[in-house]
Scaffold this active site. Structure first.
Site, short mmCIF file in Angstrom:
data_model
loop_
_atom_site.label_atom_id
_atom_site.label_comp_id
_atom_site.label_asym_id
_atom_site.label_seq_id
_atom_site.Cartn_x
_atom_site.Cartn_y
_atom_site.Cartn_z
CE LYS A 89 -2.89 24.03 -48.48
NZ LYS A 89 -2.47 22.67 -48.17
CG ASP A 90 -5.82 19.94 -46.76
OD1 ASP A 90 -5.01 19.86 -47.70
OD2 ASP A 90 -5.50 20.31 -45.61
NE ARG A 140 -0.94 24.06 -56.06
CZ ARG A 140 -0.13 24.98 -55.53
NH1 ARG A 140 0.37 25.93 -56.30
NH2 ARG A 140 0.19 24.95 -54.25
NE ARG A 141 2.82 24.93 -52.72
CZ ARG A 141 2.48 24.71 -51.46
NH1 ARG A 141 3.00 23.68 -50.80
NH2 ARG A 141 1.62 25.51 -50.84
NE ARG A 158 3.03 14.04 -46.45
CZ ARG A 158 2.28 12.99 -46.06
NH1 ARG A 158 2.50 11.80 -46.58
NH2 ARG A 158 1.32 13.14 -45.18
NE ARG A 164 5.30 19.73 -44.93
CZ ARG A 164 4.49 19.67 -45.98
NH1 ARG A 164 4.72 20.44 -47.02
NH2 ARG A 164 3.45 18.87 -45.98
CB CYS A 251 -5.45 17.62 -53.15
SG CYS A 251 -5.02 16.11 -52.29
#
Length: 323
Positions: A89-90, A140-141, A158, A164, A251
């Site tokens: 995905k990156d 997106r989320r 981040r 996190r 992305c």
């Protein structure tokens, strides 16, 4: 009579980011290749990427699609390393000249996960109280969850997974949205409160799979990588990446997908584009043979664009540039 002395096989150097998750993923690739090729040497070389260094700015505002890949790509092209392991995905859908996506490994669960503060241990997304603060760095989320749960608050977050989770446990957030795959790979699957269904949050392009980037035409490396390639996952990834590339979305735009392949080798691709406020959400589906994966991605992008997806993306990019 002259005897020929065989030259020792060269050591294969694998590039990786320094984060804990990146190293877990890279060492997994190293171990798999070592099993298949016990006579070869595989070494891991770590590098810090721009995305690892800039932690105080939202990803969407940094504006570089190669945030977590560029330094590794320089390493491959300069022959410092032979290939690099990425969370797929990156990896941008347009790679630098001379580099290719050489291999895609078998996908693990690509879904998003809800992780909650201890005080919400009995809650899921639909039962979190109004105003609960949800941490995510993904547009997106953010867009999809705003669409379904407009009563929740969202705050950028981040840092690596441990950072996190520490912020969540300290009470800075009521919950986080993270990738199921990352939590499971780090042995933190017990933190998953809810696996978020695709009807609520379509996952990121390539999420849950590893993408291995290498030099184009490097036949020795490509032959080695065939041993860990997973063709069904690669077909799904090619369809997803093709759709994203066609929409010209990096992305950090609200584009989500879901793919599946049935027993007759038919690939179904679901795609979604949403506005940042979640008020507009366009979703559609295409199906066809998995051998036509990239064409299916283009077809779905065209269907979404015909329904207004490009207008949404143009507005978002303009908004990001202004901020």
């Amino acid at each position: 009579m002259t005897s020929t002395v065989s030259r020792p096989l060269r050591t294969i150097r694998i590039g990786s980011r320094k984060s804990q998750l990146a190293l877990v993923q890279t060492h997994w690739v190293q171990e798999q290749l070592q099993k298949h090729f016990p006579d070869r040497q595989f070494e891991v070389e770590t590098m810090s990427t721009q995305g690892d260094k800039i932690l105080d700015v939202a990803l969407s505002k940094i504006g570089d699609k190669g945030l977590f890949t560029k330094e590794l790509e320089v390493g491959i092209l300069s022959k410092q390393v032979d290939f690099a392991v990425h969370s797929l995905k990156d990896l941008p859908t347009k790679l630098p000249e001379g580099l290719i996506l050489g291999c895609v490994t078998e996908r693990v669960d690509p879904a998003d996960a809800l992780v909650v503060h201890a005080k919400h241990q009995d809650k899921q997304l639909d039962s979190l109280p109004e105003g609960a603060v949800i941490g995510t760095s993904s547009l997106r989320r953010l867009a999809q969850l705003r669409h379904h749960f407009p009563h929740l608050e969202f705050k950028d977050i981040r840092g690596n997974l441990n950072t996190r989770l520490a912020k969540l446990d300290a009470g800075e957030y009521d919950a986080l949205i993270l990738a199921v795959a990352g939590l499971q790979r780090l042995g933190m699957g017990d933190r998953i409160q809810q696996v978020i269904p695709g009807e609520i949050s379509l996952h990121a392009v390539g999420q849950g799979a590893l993408g291995i980037e290498c030099r184009e035409g490097d036949t020795e490396i490509l032959e080695l990588l065939k041993a860990i390639e997973h063709p069904p996952t690669k077909a799904r990834a090619l369809a997803e990446r093709s759709m994203l590339r066609e929409l010209e979305g990096g992305c950090q735009v609200p584009i989500g997908v879901n793919t599946s392949i049935d027993h007759e080798d038919n690939l179904t691709l679901v795609g979604m584009v949403a506005s940042l406020d979640g008020k507009r959400l366009i979703k559609d589906t295409v199906s066809g043979k998995s051998s036509k994966a990239e064409q299916l991605g283009v077809k779905l992008a065209e269907k979404l664009r015909s329904q207004g997806a490009q207008n949404i993306l143009d507005e978002i990019l303009a908004e990001i540039e202004r901020s």
